[in-house]
Each structure stands twice: as C-alpha cells, then as structure tokens.
Design an enzyme around this catalytic site. Structure first.
Site, mmCIF file in Angstrom:
data_model
loop_
_atom_site.group_PDB
_atom_site.id
_atom_site.type_symbol
_atom_site.label_atom_id
_atom_site.label_comp_id
_atom_site.label_asym_id
_atom_site.label_seq_id
_atom_site.Cartn_x
_atom_site.Cartn_y
_atom_site.Cartn_z
ATOM 1 N N HIS A 270 -15.255 -5.262 6.211
ATOM 2 C CA HIS A 270 -14.866 -3.879 6.508
ATOM 3 C C HIS A 270 -15.874 -3.319 7.514
ATOM 4 O O HIS A 270 -17.062 -3.244 7.228
ATOM 5 C CB HIS A 270 -14.858 -3.056 5.215
ATOM 6 C CG HIS A 270 -14.533 -1.607 5.426
ATOM 7 N ND1 HIS A 270 -13.401 -1.021 4.911
ATOM 8 C CD2 HIS A 270 -15.178 -0.630 6.111
ATOM 9 C CE1 HIS A 270 -13.367 0.253 5.266
ATOM 10 N NE2 HIS A 270 -14.442 0.518 5.982
ATOM 11 N N GLU B 8 -7.203 2.669 8.910
ATOM 12 C CA GLU B 8 -6.869 4.097 8.845
ATOM 13 C C GLU B 8 -7.971 4.908 9.508
ATOM 14 O O GLU B 8 -9.050 4.403 9.799
ATOM 15 C CB GLU B 8 -6.712 4.540 7.384
ATOM 16 C CG GLU B 8 -7.994 4.420 6.586
ATOM 17 C CD GLU B 8 -7.908 5.121 5.228
ATOM 18 O OE1 GLU B 8 -7.025 5.963 5.028
ATOM 19 O OE2 GLU B 8 -8.768 4.811 4.382
ATOM 20 N N GLU C 3 -11.415 3.079 10.510
ATOM 21 C CA GLU C 3 -11.718 1.917 9.673
ATOM 22 C C GLU C 3 -10.931 0.678 10.108
ATOM 23 O O GLU C 3 -9.731 0.781 10.404
ATOM 24 C CB GLU C 3 -11.389 2.233 8.205
ATOM 25 C CG GLU C 3 -12.238 3.369 7.651
ATOM 26 C CD GLU C 3 -12.166 3.488 6.134
ATOM 27 O OE1 GLU C 3 -13.182 3.827 5.528
ATOM 28 O OE2 GLU C 3 -11.088 3.219 5.559
ATOM 29 N N ARG D 73 -12.609 13.324 8.555
ATOM 30 C CA ARG D 73 -13.595 14.200 7.889
ATOM 31 C C ARG D 73 -14.953 13.520 7.916
ATOM 32 O O ARG D 73 -15.054 12.364 8.310
ATOM 33 C CB ARG D 73 -13.166 14.392 6.434
ATOM 34 C CG ARG D 73 -12.910 13.027 5.794
ATOM 35 C CD ARG D 73 -12.747 13.042 4.323
ATOM 36 N NE ARG D 73 -12.272 11.781 3.818
ATOM 37 C CZ ARG D 73 -13.009 10.709 3.546
ATOM 38 N NH1 ARG D 73 -14.311 10.742 3.761
ATOM 39 N NH2 ARG D 73 -12.474 9.607 3.081
ATOM 40 N N LYS E 20 0.824 -1.211 0.000
ATOM 41 C CA LYS E 20 0.000 0.000 0.000
ATOM 42 C C LYS E 20 0.854 1.254 0.000
ATOM 43 O O LYS E 20 1.979 1.240 0.512
ATOM 44 C CB LYS E 20 -0.831 0.052 1.282
ATOM 45 C CG LYS E 20 -1.877 -0.998 1.442
ATOM 46 C CD LYS E 20 -2.471 -0.737 2.801
ATOM 47 C CE LYS E 20 -3.783 -1.320 3.028
ATOM 48 N NZ LYS E 20 -4.304 -1.039 4.355
ATOM 49 N N VAL F 173 -19.077 9.813 3.296
ATOM 50 C CA VAL F 173 -20.271 9.652 2.458
ATOM 51 C C VAL F 173 -21.378 8.926 3.247
ATOM 52 O O VAL F 173 -22.544 9.291 3.181
ATOM 53 C CB VAL F 173 -19.914 8.856 1.174
ATOM 54 C CG1 VAL F 173 -21.147 8.622 0.316
ATOM 55 C CG2 VAL F 173 -18.827 9.554 0.378
ATOM 56 N N ARG G 298 -25.441 3.725 -2.628
ATOM 57 C CA ARG G 298 -24.900 4.852 -3.388
ATOM 58 C C ARG G 298 -25.365 4.714 -4.834
ATOM 59 O O ARG G 298 -25.055 3.711 -5.495
ATOM 60 C CB ARG G 298 -23.372 4.842 -3.377
ATOM 61 C CG ARG G 298 -22.777 5.012 -2.010
ATOM 62 C CD ARG G 298 -21.288 5.287 -2.123
ATOM 63 N NE ARG G 298 -20.637 5.155 -0.842
ATOM 64 C CZ ARG G 298 -19.404 5.572 -0.583
ATOM 65 N NH1 ARG G 298 -18.685 6.133 -1.545
ATOM 66 N NH2 ARG G 298 -18.865 5.416 0.612
ATOM 67 N N GLU H 208 1.645 -4.947 4.372
ATOM 68 C CA GLU H 208 0.771 -5.337 5.473
ATOM 69 C C GLU H 208 0.309 -6.771 5.203
ATOM 70 O O GLU H 208 0.201 -7.175 4.046
ATOM 71 C CB GLU H 208 -0.439 -4.398 5.443
ATOM 72 C CG GLU H 208 -1.197 -4.255 6.725
ATOM 73 C CD GLU H 208 -2.213 -3.126 6.593
ATOM 74 O OE1 GLU H 208 -1.950 -2.018 7.084
ATOM 75 O OE2 GLU H 208 -3.263 -3.355 5.961
ATOM 76 N N GLY I 203 -8.462 6.100 -1.519
ATOM 77 C CA GLY I 203 -9.281 5.692 -2.662
ATOM 78 C C GLY I 203 -8.870 4.360 -3.268
ATOM 79 O O GLY I 203 -9.192 4.072 -4.417
HETATM 80 P P1 ADP Z 1 -7.720 3.589 1.020
HETATM 81 O O1 ADP Z 1 -7.308 4.651 1.992
HETATM 82 O O2 ADP Z 1 -6.906 3.630 -0.252
HETATM 83 O O3 ADP Z 1 -9.194 3.534 0.787
HETATM 84 P P2 ADP Z 1 -7.716 1.433 3.043
HETATM 85 O O4 ADP Z 1 -6.500 1.120 3.802
HETATM 86 O O5 ADP Z 1 -8.783 2.213 3.738
HETATM 87 O O6 ADP Z 1 -7.291 2.205 1.690
HETATM 88 O O7 ADP Z 1 -8.348 0.098 2.440
HETATM 89 C C1 ADP Z 1 -9.433 0.107 1.539
HETATM 90 C C2 ADP Z 1 -9.888 -1.309 1.248
HETATM 91 O O8 ADP Z 1 -8.783 -2.095 0.721
HETATM 92 C C3 ADP Z 1 -10.367 -2.113 2.454
HETATM 93 O O9 ADP Z 1 -11.722 -1.863 2.773
HETATM 94 C C4 ADP Z 1 -10.125 -3.531 1.955
HETATM 95 O O10 ADP Z 1 -11.114 -3.887 0.995
HETATM 96 C C5 ADP Z 1 -8.815 -3.437 1.201
HETATM 97 N N1 ADP Z 1 -7.665 -3.686 2.108
HETATM 98 C C6 ADP Z 1 -6.835 -2.756 2.658
HETATM 99 N N2 ADP Z 1 -5.919 -3.340 3.462
HETATM 100 C C7 ADP Z 1 -6.149 -4.666 3.454
HETATM 101 C C8 ADP Z 1 -5.561 -5.799 4.115
HETATM 102 N N3 ADP Z 1 -4.513 -5.698 4.934
HETATM 103 N N4 ADP Z 1 -6.091 -7.017 3.866
HETATM 104 C C9 ADP Z 1 -7.161 -7.173 3.049
HETATM 105 N N5 ADP Z 1 -7.753 -6.148 2.392
HETATM 106 C C10 ADP Z 1 -7.264 -4.902 2.587
#
Ligand code: ADP
Length: 444
Positions: free
Chosen positions: A209, A286, A273, A290, A159, A293, A336, A201, A165
């Site tokens: 989620h 994270e 989250e 803010r 990541k 939605v 949505r 990660e 997004g």
């Molecule tokens: P962003 O800030 O880009 O939206 P997030 O960290 O909030 O990224 O993750 C968004 C989505 O990505 C999560 O809801 C999940 O679907 C997937 N995801 C992120 N991290 C993981 C992880 N460690 N394992 C499995 N899926 C993940």
C-alpha cells in the site's frame, strides 16, 4: 481573507492537532464536544467549547444540524472536520455553505464524486491514473458478478461502492465462494453505509500500500511524496513510513496524482491511495478527501505544516509552493498507539493512571492522552501517534524503538509490544513487507 474563528468538529488527537495549527495562525479556536469528552485536552485548551450531548456518544459528532448550529452560535467563519465523523459528508459541506460558513475541505460535489469508489475510479482512470481491472458499474446480480470475475480472473475482491474503513470487503479465490461473498459484502455495505452497491476488482496479490499526499487549491496542485502503509490489521493501517520509492518513480507517480487532483478541481488536503504489485505496477484505490492520521510522516519528511496549508487554501489563498520547493529529508515512521489488545486487536479502553509520552531528538508525539484521562468506549481506539525522524531508515527505526520503550500508558493495553516486535523483525528491517505482513508474521 484569513479566518478569525474556526470550529473544530472532531475530538481526540486530531482535534488537538488542528487546534495547534489554528493557534499558530492566530485564529480563535472553538470546538464541539460530547459529554464523554467534556474534560478532554482539546476542549480544555480551546477558546470556546460547545456541548452537544447525546445518548449515543457518536451522535454528538454526527448530528449535522447540531454542528451547524454550534458553528453559527460561536460565529465561526469555518469548520474543520478533521477525519472520520462528518469529514467526507457532502450534505454537511453543503449545509455549511448555505449558512455562509466555510467547510475546510473540498467542495460538496467533489466529496460526492470521490465518496463513490466507482465514480472515483472512472474519473481517475480518465485523468491517466492506473486502475485495477474490474467492473465500472455496480454489480446487479450473482450472474453478472460471475461473468465479470471470470473475465478479470480470480482472485477478485468485492467492495462496497460507498465503502470505507475496510468494511464489507471480501476476497474471493474461486467461483464457489462468490455467491456468499457477494451477499455478505452487499448486506454489510447496506447496514454500514445505507448503500448496498458493490463492485468487483482484481485482487492484487503480494501488494504494497503506497499513497501520495496532495494539496490542491481548486486550480493548482502539488504533491508531497509518498507514504508506505502496508502494516495493516483488518485492512487498517497501524504503522506508516516514508519515503519508499526511488526519485524517478516518485516524480512519475507524483505528476499523475497532481493531474488527478487538477482534473476534479480539488481544493484542500487529499491522499491518493494505491496498491503496488510485485512487478512495481501501481493501481489506484481511492482518494481520501481530508487530512489523514499519517499526515505527520510527511510533515516530518518535508518540514511543511500540512494542516495549516489546508486551512490557508480553504480561506481562499492560492498555493505559493512550487513542486521544486518540496523536498524529502531523511526517513520518518509513525506507530499508532491504539488502546487495543496487541494480539487480537480487541479494543481495550480505560483510565490512564499514568501517562508518560516520549521525547528526544527526532521524536514527535501527537496525542490527547494525559494522566487521569479516561478513554471513552464509544470512539476509535487511537490514543497516541509516536513519529520518529532520522537521517535514514535505520536511524528512524532505532529512534522509534527507543521512544516506545520509554512510553508509559498505565491502565490500558496498547499496541506498543506489537510495534516493538515489528521494528525488530528481519523482514520489516529489510523492507520485505506487503499488506499481508501481519497475517504472515505472528508477532505481538
Ligand atoms: P477502504 O476505503 O474501505 O479503506 P480501500 O479501497 O482503501 O478501502 O482498501 C483498503 C485496503 O484493502 C488496502 O490497503 C488493501 O489492503 C485492501 N485492498 C483493497 N483493494 C484491494 C485489491 N484490489 N487487491 C488487494 N487488496 C486490496
């Protein structure tokens, strides 16, 4: 000290949502707008509208100096950034502060801290929140990536530290895929965020989620329970609902997110989250610093106007609610309604020849759409949010389906057929849903 005039630095449905909260508090509404939005509903309904016309329509909402200039020109006490655009931009928050204008949101320092997923992870781990195994610093090279992935075990996810997004994220099943995934993630991160730092990660399999809504005032914080947001396309949510957890789990996790918010002196609305694995373990992802939605789901469940609470806290009020004042009532679901092809999710903006939005018991619609509205191509495809509230989940599903059935948005393709298929699908109905739901079910 309450605000007299607030500038909305956003567009679309969220601009309208913020306008409504400002009006109910007796605050005058100013708004910026690009050329494409000059006749939009929030602009027409505002008291003062400041045009910022740019060749690139996005720049109308991203040009920090132009937005600060607009706030000064209308004599705004504060700016509400909504979500997206400048909402998480510490430079913007700092510039407003220099001009003596309030940024409705957390401090620039907190935005900086939480905007970096690595820093956010470590500060929340220190506050006692559970995080997934992974690197605690940016990955320098391929060899380091390999050794960390080996240590935590495949599958892993790469990541962007500055990410958002779902951009750039790469799931890696085995060492052979690591090199190219590392390269793709860091180059996408660099072009999207101007910051190529990436980290690794543990990939949580069969995850759900789940996120918590929080309000802080810099010292104190309360939570408003959870939302379940596993129905996602390209890591972005399209349907959200709540509640999802039993009361004991809600109280335990809720206390943790309140500790997390207090640990960073959080002020304003925030969403914490998490992913939850099939054993019920939570992993912090994270903090979204803010309004989100899907705040609407929580507003329906708790009866609290979250946007107004965020504005009050920004004006210096302390939280007057105690945790015991916040109760969850019934079940709520938000669909949505994006102007998108419901099969391949390609954007499908256009002119709405006819727009008929649903109503009735337990139905709320947040939308800037109206008959004759021409959706600009350059922006997000979110056209409307239809939220149902019922005594239980079954009633919320039935009400949402009936509402979607009566929704008419002629002129654009929308996700309505997909949402209606989801609502009828047995795994969805039995709460058998993980983040791979849409990939696993061929609907639409
Ligand atoms: P962003 O800030 O880009 O939206 P997030 O960290 O909030 O990224 O993750 C968004 C989505 O990505 C999560 O809801 C999940 O679907 C997937 N995801 C992120 N991290 C993981 C992880 N460690 N394992 C499995 N899926 C993940």
């Amino acid at each position: 000290m309450g605000f007299s005039r607030v500038l909305i630095a956003n567009r679309g449905e969220i601009a309208l949502r913020i306008l409504r909260s400002l009006r109910t508090q007796g605050i005058e509404v100013a708004i910026i707008h690009g050329r494409e939005d000059r006749t939009s509903l929030p602009v027409r309904l505002s008291d003062h509208a400041v045009p910022i016309y740019r060749d690139d329509p996005l720049q109308s909402y991203l040009d920090i100096e132009a937005v600060v200039g607009a706030a000064k020109s209308v004599g705004a006490d504060a700016v509400h950034p909504g979500y997206g655009f400048l909402a998480e931009n510490p430079t913007f928050a700092r510039r407003l502060e220099e001009e003596g204008i309030v940024f409705i949101g957390p401090s620039a320092e907190v935005l900086e801290l939480l905007g970096d997923k690595l820093q956010a992870r470590s500060s929340m781990a220190a506050a006692g929140l559970p995080v997934a195994g992974g690197s605690d610093h940016p990955i320098g090279n391929q060899d380091e990536a390999k050794s960390i992935a080996k240590e935590i075990g495949y599958p892993v996810i790469i990541k962007a530290a500055a990410g958002g997004g779902g951009i750039g994220m790469q799931v890696v099943e085995s060492e052979g895929e690591l090199e190219s995934a590392f390269r793709v993630c860091s180059s996408r991160a660099k072009s999207a965020f101007g910051d190529g730092r990436v980290f690794i990660e543990k990939y949580i399999q069969n995850a759900q989620h789940i996120e918590f809504q929080v309000l802080g005032d810099g010292t104190n914080a309360v939570h408003f329970g959870e939302r379940f947001c596993s129905i996602q396309r390209r890591h972005q949510k399209i349907l959200e609902e709540g509640p999802w957890l039993d009361e004991e789990t809600r109280n335990t996790m809720g206390a943790k997110v309140v500790d997390g918010a207090k640990a960073v002196g959080y002020s304003g609305l925030a969403t914490f989250e998490f992913l939850r694995d099939s054993n019920g373990e939570f992993y912090f992802l994270e903090v979204n610093p803010r309004v989100q939605v899907e705040h609407t789901v929580t507003e329906e469940l708790t009866g609290h106007d979250l946007v107004s609470l965020g504005i009050k806290v920004a004006s210096g009020e302390k939280i007057s609610l105690s945790q015991a004042d916040i109760r969850i009532r019934g079940h709520a679901i938000q669909a949505r309604i994006n102007a998108e092809n419901p099969f391949d999710f390609s954007p499908a903006p256009g002119r709405l020849w006819e727009c008929l939005l649903p109503s009735g018991p337990g139905i709320r619609v947040d939308s800037h759409a109206c008959s004759g509205y021409s959706m600009p191509r350059s922006f997000d495809s979110l056209l409307a949010k239809v939220i149902s509230h019922g005594g239980d989940r079954k009633e919320a599903i039935a009400r949402l389906d009936a509402a979607l059935m009566e929704t008419v948005l002629d002129g654009v393709e929308t996700l309505i057929p997909l949402h209606r298929s989801i609502l009828k699908e047995p795994n969805f109905q039995n709460r058998n849903v993980t983040i791979s739901y849409l990939e696993d079910h061929k609907l639409g």
